[in-house]
Design an enzyme around this catalytic site. Sequence first.
Site, PDB file in Angstrom:
ATOM      1  CD  GLU A 131      -2.136  -3.276  -5.558  1.00 42.77           C
ATOM      2  OE1 GLU A 131      -2.926  -2.429  -5.111  1.00 42.77           O
ATOM      3  OE2 GLU A 131      -1.110  -3.640  -4.958  1.00 42.77           O
TER       4      GLU A 131
ATOM      5  CG  HIS B 289      -3.979  -3.498   1.713  1.00 47.71           C
ATOM      6  ND1 HIS B 289      -3.763  -3.269   3.054  1.00 47.71           N
ATOM      7  CD2 HIS B 289      -2.830  -3.173   1.087  1.00 47.71           C
ATOM      8  CE1 HIS B 289      -2.540  -2.805   3.229  1.00 47.71           C
ATOM      9  NE2 HIS B 289      -1.943  -2.737   2.051  1.00 47.71           N
TER      10      HIS B 289
ATOM     11  CD  GLU C 237       1.557  -6.237  -2.143  1.00 48.43           C
ATOM     12  OE1 GLU C 237       0.924  -5.185  -2.435  1.00 48.43           O
ATOM     13  OE2 GLU C 237       2.223  -6.376  -1.105  1.00 48.43           O
TER      14      GLU C 237
ATOM     15  CG  HIS D 175      -2.969   1.443  -4.529  1.00 46.25           C
ATOM     16  ND1 HIS D 175      -3.395   2.035  -3.371  1.00 46.25           N
ATOM     17  CD2 HIS D 175      -2.037   0.528  -4.163  1.00 46.25           C
ATOM     18  CE1 HIS D 175      -2.744   1.517  -2.346  1.00 46.25           C
ATOM     19  NE2 HIS D 175      -1.912   0.600  -2.793  1.00 46.25           N
TER      20      HIS D 175
ATOM     21  CG  ASP E 121      -3.130  -5.564  -2.299  1.00 45.57           C
ATOM     22  OD1 ASP E 121      -1.995  -5.615  -2.799  1.00 45.57           O
ATOM     23  OD2 ASP E 121      -3.665  -4.492  -1.940  1.00 45.57           O
TER      24      ASP E 121
END
Length: 279
Positions: free
Chosen positions: A40, A55, A133, A13, A42
């Site tokens: 991950e 993020h 994401e 993450h 973002d």
Amino acid sequence: MVSTASGPFNIAHRGASAYAPEHTAAAYELALEMGADYVEPDLGITKDGILVVSHDPSLERTTDVEERFPDRFSMTIVDGKPTKVWWIEDFTLAEIKTLDKGSWFDAKFAGQKVLTFQEAITLVRGKAGIFPELKTPGRVRAKGFDMEQAVANLLEKNQMVGTTFEDRPEVYLQSFEEDSLRRLATLLPTVPRTFLIGTPEDGARWLTAAGLKEARAFATAVSPSKRLILADPAIVTRAHAAGLIVVPYTFQEADEMRRFVHEFKVDGLFTDNPDRFPR
Ligand code: G3P
Ligand code: CA
């Protein structure tokens, strides 16, 4: 039961973000060393249309933008209060590349830079998959930025559409926004997509048998906050019955990860501590 070919998967993450500043090369490299199945990224988008990894949709929490560009803020309302923010899309990539993204976390990481999505792909590819994401895609769409098309273009350029890595999809997309997932389903139908569900209200809307069936029209997975599954572990069996895999967020402790994998039978999970993922 829907499951993955290679068992539950470990998504780092924001990289190994418990140990290094989130979304930096240091955090991603550490995640790979720790054996993450996915990293991950973002995503935000710059003034000149380049996808970058962050993020937050603004730069002030994890960079020195406030010192470097003190006058380039916008005012917005955060938690009911007028607040200065330095939106990513108000800066060119060249400007963003002058920022320090490591010192806020620890002085030893001074000099870490904001990565482009392309740099993140290059860093991770061949060592793990990626779980990107799209952050606030509807907000930036209203300002003229097409984040879904930019993601599709970059994945196509890298020949990462419909590919696998170690028997899993090489790319798994995520969004909290239904509209964005529907658009990605049209642009990239062979790339799987998870629907992030954060609040009890959204859980009540989407995590019922009927809601999950509806979500299956545009998603291949759901990613509830772990609190929603703790409150109702049957979410996992309902989602599997609807043909969706289940990938909750966000974990730090080994015992809790073990419980979700072995007792609740989730298919993967997001963790800040990929070294603690149960094997
Ligand atoms: O994408 C899974 C999880 O990362 C969602 O929460 O706020 O950390 O992006 P956030
Ligand atoms: Ca995320």
